[in-house]
Design a protein around this motif. Structure first.
Motif, PDB file in Angstrom:
ATOM      1  N   HIS A 362       0.863  -1.189   0.000  1.00  0.00           N
ATOM      2  CA  HIS A 362       0.000   0.000   0.000  1.00  0.00           C
ATOM      3  C   HIS A 362       0.890   1.226   0.000  1.00  0.00           C
ATOM      4  N   VAL A 363       0.631   2.156  -0.915  1.00  0.00           N
ATOM      5  CA  VAL A 363       1.377   3.410  -0.999  1.00  0.00           C
ATOM      6  C   VAL A 363       0.364   4.537  -1.136  1.00  0.00           C
ATOM      7  N   ALA A 364       0.357   5.457  -0.172  1.00  0.00           N
ATOM      8  CA  ALA A 364      -0.569   6.587  -0.211  1.00  0.00           C
ATOM      9  C   ALA A 364       0.151   7.843   0.256  1.00  0.00           C
ATOM     10  N   PHE A 365       0.113   8.878  -0.569  1.00  0.00           N
ATOM     11  CA  PHE A 365       0.744  10.152  -0.240  1.00  0.00           C
ATOM     12  C   PHE A 365      -0.331  11.218  -0.043  1.00  0.00           C
ATOM     13  N   PRO A 366      -0.047  12.237   0.767  1.00  0.00           N
ATOM     14  CA  PRO A 366      -1.040  13.271   1.041  1.00  0.00           C
ATOM     15  C   PRO A 366      -1.031  14.382  -0.002  1.00  0.00           C
ATOM     16  N   ASP A 367      -2.072  15.188   0.009  1.00  0.00           N
ATOM     17  CA  ASP A 367      -2.068  16.429  -0.737  1.00  0.00           C
ATOM     18  C   ASP A 367      -1.214  17.444   0.034  1.00  0.00           C
ATOM     19  N   GLY A 368      -0.849  18.522  -0.616  1.00  0.00           N
ATOM     20  CA  GLY A 368      -0.117  19.574   0.082  1.00  0.00           C
ATOM     21  C   GLY A 368       1.381  19.414   0.046  1.00  0.00           C
ATOM     22  N   ALA A 369       1.896  18.442  -0.691  1.00  0.00           N
ATOM     23  CA  ALA A 369       3.341  18.258  -0.819  1.00  0.00           C
ATOM     24  C   ALA A 369       3.641  17.789  -2.232  1.00  0.00           C
ATOM     25  N   ARG A 370       4.804  18.155  -2.733  1.00  0.00           N
ATOM     26  CA  ARG A 370       5.260  17.623  -4.013  1.00  0.00           C
ATOM     27  C   ARG A 370       5.810  16.226  -3.773  1.00  0.00           C
ATOM     28  N   ILE A 371       5.397  15.285  -4.573  1.00  0.00           N
ATOM     29  CA  ILE A 371       5.850  13.900  -4.437  1.00  0.00           C
ATOM     30  C   ILE A 371       6.588  13.501  -5.709  1.00  0.00           C
ATOM     31  N   ASP A 372       7.850  13.123  -5.572  1.00  0.00           N
ATOM     32  CA  ASP A 372       8.630  12.548  -6.672  1.00  0.00           C
ATOM     33  C   ASP A 372       8.821  11.070  -6.363  1.00  0.00           C
ATOM     34  N   THR A 373       8.258  10.212  -7.187  1.00  0.00           N
ATOM     35  CA  THR A 373       8.355   8.781  -6.910  1.00  0.00           C
ATOM     36  C   THR A 373       8.358   7.993  -8.205  1.00  0.00           C
ATOM     37  N   GLY A 374       8.908   6.803  -8.124  1.00  0.00           N
ATOM     38  CA  GLY A 374       8.905   5.894  -9.260  1.00  0.00           C
ATOM     39  C   GLY A 374       8.170   4.617  -8.957  1.00  0.00           C
ATOM     40  N   VAL A 375       7.442   4.571  -7.827  1.00  0.00           N
ATOM     41  CA  VAL A 375       6.755   3.337  -7.423  1.00  0.00           C
ATOM     42  C   VAL A 375       5.332   3.655  -6.982  1.00  0.00           C
ATOM     43  N   GLY A 376       4.555   2.603  -6.825  1.00  0.00           N
ATOM     44  CA  GLY A 376       3.183   2.725  -6.336  1.00  0.00           C
ATOM     45  C   GLY A 376       2.751   1.418  -5.712  1.00  0.00           C
ATOM     46  N   THR A 377       1.510   1.363  -5.280  1.00  0.00           N
ATOM     47  CA  THR A 377       0.968   0.149  -4.669  1.00  0.00           C
ATOM     48  C   THR A 377       1.123  -1.040  -5.620  1.00  0.00           C
ATOM     49  N   GLY A 378       1.643  -2.131  -5.074  1.00  0.00           N
ATOM     50  CA  GLY A 378       1.835  -3.337  -5.868  1.00  0.00           C
ATOM     51  C   GLY A 378       3.235  -3.502  -6.421  1.00  0.00           C
ATOM     52  N   ASP A 379       4.044  -2.439  -6.361  1.00  0.00           N
ATOM     53  CA  ASP A 379       5.423  -2.544  -6.823  1.00  0.00           C
ATOM     54  C   ASP A 379       6.298  -3.186  -5.753  1.00  0.00           C
ATOM     55  N   ARG A 380       7.550  -3.415  -6.087  1.00  0.00           N
ATOM     56  CA  ARG A 380       8.487  -4.056  -5.162  1.00  0.00           C
ATOM     57  C   ARG A 380       9.801  -3.295  -5.162  1.00  0.00           C
ATOM     58  N   ILE A 381      10.342  -3.071  -3.965  1.00  0.00           N
ATOM     59  CA  ILE A 381      11.688  -2.533  -3.826  1.00  0.00           C
ATOM     60  C   ILE A 381      12.653  -3.713  -3.897  1.00  0.00           C
ATOM     61  N   THR A 382      13.563  -3.683  -4.865  1.00  0.00           N
ATOM     62  CA  THR A 382      14.479  -4.810  -5.032  1.00  0.00           C
ATOM     63  C   THR A 382      15.834  -4.486  -4.415  1.00  0.00           C
ATOM     64  N   ALA A 383      16.623  -5.520  -4.225  1.00  0.00           N
ATOM     65  CA  ALA A 383      17.960  -5.350  -3.665  1.00  0.00           C
ATOM     66  C   ALA A 383      18.965  -4.884  -4.706  1.00  0.00           C
ATOM     67  N   HIS A 384      18.544  -4.768  -5.947  1.00  0.00           N
ATOM     68  CA  HIS A 384      19.481  -4.429  -7.014  1.00  0.00           C
ATOM     69  C   HIS A 384      19.770  -2.926  -7.093  1.00  0.00           C
ATOM     70  N   TYR A 385      18.846  -2.092  -6.594  1.00  0.00           N
ATOM     71  CA  TYR A 385      18.976  -0.657  -6.781  1.00  0.00           C
ATOM     72  C   TYR A 385      18.792   0.086  -5.469  1.00  0.00           C
ATOM     73  N   ASP A 386      18.989   1.392  -5.537  1.00  0.00           N
ATOM     74  CA  ASP A 386      18.794   2.251  -4.377  1.00  0.00           C
ATOM     75  C   ASP A 386      17.379   2.049  -3.825  1.00  0.00           C
ATOM     76  N   PRO A 387      17.208   1.977  -2.484  1.00  0.00           N
ATOM     77  CA  PRO A 387      15.893   1.649  -1.921  1.00  0.00           C
ATOM     78  C   PRO A 387      14.967   2.851  -1.744  1.00  0.00           C
ATOM     79  N   MET A 388      15.186   3.937  -2.507  1.00  0.00           N
ATOM     80  CA  MET A 388      14.311   5.093  -2.362  1.00  0.00           C
ATOM     81  C   MET A 388      12.889   4.777  -2.818  1.00  0.00           C
TER      82      MET A 388
END
Length: 661
Positions: A362-388
């Motif tokens: 689950h990934v949920a961000f609020p209003d009122g802030a700029r969000i820079d992201t490359g992921v969303g709900t259902g994605d996976r953080i892998t060990a191959h790359y930076d964990p941002m």
């Protein structure tokens, strides 16, 4: 202007570049590895090209494949993002040799600033102040140790081709120099292909202040003010802000002029950042800052500069690369308000910030802030790359208001499925010294224990987690609680590896008490909401966002996320805690050092294995005095989370000692 560009990167920066290109009517081509086959940046682009397996050495660092993809898709230029090939002069030359445009500086400029020792010599020659240290070619361990003694401890060992905190080690005593040098050289070789280091005097109360510069091909060079990046952990930035707090006008003038001199010395074109270290032991002074390095690319923290100037730096990059003049002269560049950026990572602060690859349920961000992201709900953080996971940026007229907005945005962000540093970031925003603008690069290290402390789950979070875990609807009202004639029900969950056992007692419709022994906490008006539950306690209205996925429940309440797992009553679990005689890998990684052998006697704190994961080294240490019974790994072995590495017997548990007792 270009009609089609290729982005030689992934994640949030690829998505960021695609956003600006789309606004300007420029078509985009993404590249992706096996691990990124379903990545957000691939879906956002107009076209996507597969470039290889998951490891960066076989995909995102393969310049020839990236250039071939650009040519095959009709792209006219390549934007490198940051990291990967962004500061590789050979890649720049190969791009240009293929008849393409590199959206960044020249290969000559990158080379001039790429090696820290040569860059500092050049800066000194043009009047830019540099930190005292050794920046020469000799690399013998004994010679470097002698140089460190001459400079005076503490010293900082830095990979000369490094960046982002990689290959950097603080050494506070001569006895620690050899081990720190070996580790820095090893990380420099693995990360940059260059084990050479430089040694510098360590400023004991340093502030990290950097200046954004921009040049075009028509001789115009400007700065876009400064950023303060002093909140760091292990030399990696955590929260950045612009402008720098407490920076007197005369210091800003001296620092920006020095940054422009540095950029002019290498005929700089496009976006770059000149980084300085400043003496933060007292008020900032025009003679109290020194050049550290120049990053010849767009920076991760560029959104705070965009916030205070109202400009799009990626648009400037594209226009300059296309041969246009800079859109504004120096006097026309605004400086309005204050901005903060927080870096949200999949890492576990309670386990010394170990990377935490895993699913994002689950990934949920609020209003009122700029969000820079490359992921969303259902994605996976892998060990191959930076964990941002994302960057959250807030902007307001004053620093206090911008920081308040950041605290609120962090408290309304909900990530479930893997550990994150959200709680740590929020605690950092509430630090009184940071709130007052009194910080240096050592602040996090000094207060890490307090900033990473995880309190036990409160009763409200337990109540809401139990309602979700047991699929109970307060509107019914809790009929299931009266099974076997009892008005209460036992609930057993696990949070943070600890059993959380409570009794939920029904006191009336929508009126529930959470009990533990003789202690009871009553909640009224308990009800389900579209995204969780609400209740009233002690005059306070509580609203929790609750997510359940399988046997996991995540509760966001009062800005704090508490994760629970549901105990299967039919599961049989071994009694007791983790076995003290088994050292296992806490994450997926590569074994890069095993300084012990079977039969070795070690003391508490001694390093048993060093793992490389997420581009950083992690030391696994003995928790007590004892003996190494067996080693099950070797240098170069890839290991997964939970892999047995070393069998270890604590001294107090040795069989012969137990028999004597």
């Amino acid at each position: 202007m270009f009609t089609r560009i290729l982005i030689a990167n992934r994640g949030e920066i690829a998505a960021r570049v695609i956003g600006t290109a789309r606004r300007l009517g420029i078509a985009t081509v993404a590249v992706y590895s096996d691990a990124d086959a379903g990545a957000r940046h691939r879906d956002l682009a107009d076209e996507a090209v597969h470039i290889g397996p998951a490891p960066v050495s076989e995909s995102y660092l393969k310049g020839d494949r990236i250039i071939a993809a650009a040519l095959a898709t009709g792209a006219e230029a390549i934007h490198p993002g940051y990291g990967f090939l962004s500061e590789n002069p050979e890649f720049v030359e190969a791009v240009e040799a293929a008849g393409l445009v590199f959206i960044g500086p020249s290969a000559a400029s990158i080379r001039a600033m790429g090696l820290k020792d040569a860059a500092k010599a050049l800066m000194s020659s043009v009047g830019v102040p540099v930190v005292p240290g050794y920046h020469g070619e000799r690399q013998e361990a004994g010679f470097l140790a002698a140089e460190a003694a001459r400079i005076g401890y503490p010293v900082l060992i830095k990979a000369r081709a490094g960046g982002g905190g990689k290959g950097m080690r603080l050494v506070e005593a001569p006895a620690d120099f050899a081990a720190a040098l070996e580790s820095a050289q090893r990380e420099g070789r693995s990360s940059f292909g260059d084990p050479a280091v430089l040694v510098e005097k360590y400023v004991s109360t340093p502030r990290h202040i950097e200046v954004q510069v921009f040049g075009d091909r028509h001789g115009q060079l400007v700065h876009l003010w400064e950023r303060d990046c002093s909140l760091q952990r292990r030399h990696q930035k955590v929260i950045e802000e612009a402008p720098a707090p407490g920076l007197p006008p005369e210091v800003r003038r001296a620092m920006t002029e020095a940054a422009l001199r540095a950029a002019r010395a290498v005929d700089y074109v496009n976006a770059g950042t000149v980084e300085f270290i400043a003496d933060g032991s007292g008020p900032l002074r025009p003679d109290g800052f020194w050049f550290m390095e120049m990053n010849t690319r767009l920076q991760v923290e560029h959104p705070v500069t965009e916030a205070i100037t109202g400009l799009d730096l990626v648009e400037w990059q594209l226009r300059v690369a296309a041969g246009e003049r800079l859109p504004l002269a120096q006097a026309e560049i605004p400086l309005a308000g204050h901005a903060f950026e927080a870096r949200l990572y999949a890492e576990d602060p309670a386990r010394n910030f170990l990377p935490a690859p895993g699913p994002l349920l689950h990934v949920a961000f609020p209003d009122g802030a700029r969000i820079d992201t490359g992921v969303g709900t259902g994605d996976r953080i892998t060990a191959h790359y930076d964990p941002m996971i994302a960057k959250l940026t807030t902007h307001a007229a004053t620093r206090a208001e911008a920081l308040s907005r950041l605290r609120r945005a962090l408290g309304q962000t909900h990530i479930a499925g893997t550990a994150t540093n959200l709680g740590f970031l929020r605690a950092l925003c509430e630090d009184p010294d940071f709130a007052a603008g009194r910080m240096d690069t050592g602040l996090i290290g000094r207060r890490q224990e307090a900033l990473t402390r995880v309190p036990p789950p409160d009763d409200a979070a337990v109540l809401f987690a139990a309602l979700a875990a047991l699929d109970l609807d307060p509107a019914r009202p809790f009929l299931g609680f009266r099974l076997w004639g009892s008005a209460s029900r036992r609930v057993e969950l696990v949070s943070g590896g600890t059993l959380v056992a409570r009794d939920l007692r029904l006191l009336g419709p929508r009126h529930v008490a959470v009990e533990e022994g003789d202690r009871s906490t009553a909640f009224e008006a308990v009800a389900a909401t579209p995204d969780g539950f609400r209740a009233r306690h002690g005059g306070r209205n509580l609203h929790a966002r609750v997510v359940r996925a399988g046997g996991a429940v995540s509760v966001l309440l009062d800005g704090r996320i508490t994760d629970f797992s549901v105990i299967d009553p039919l599961a049989v679990e071994a009694a007791g805690g983790a076995a003290e005689n088994r050292i296992t890998a806490p994450m997926t990684g590569l074994v890069c050092a095993v300084p012990v052998t079977a039969g070795a006697t070690v003391a508490r704190g001694d390093i048993l294995v060093v793992l490389e994961a997420m581009k950083m080294e992690h030391s696994l240490r003995a928790a007590s005095d004892g003996t190494v019974e067996a080693v099950h790994c070797a240098v170069g072995d890839p290991v997964g989370d939970g892999t047995l590495l070393v069998e270890f017997t604590p001294a107090a548990r040795r069989p012969d000692e137990a028999a004597d007792g």
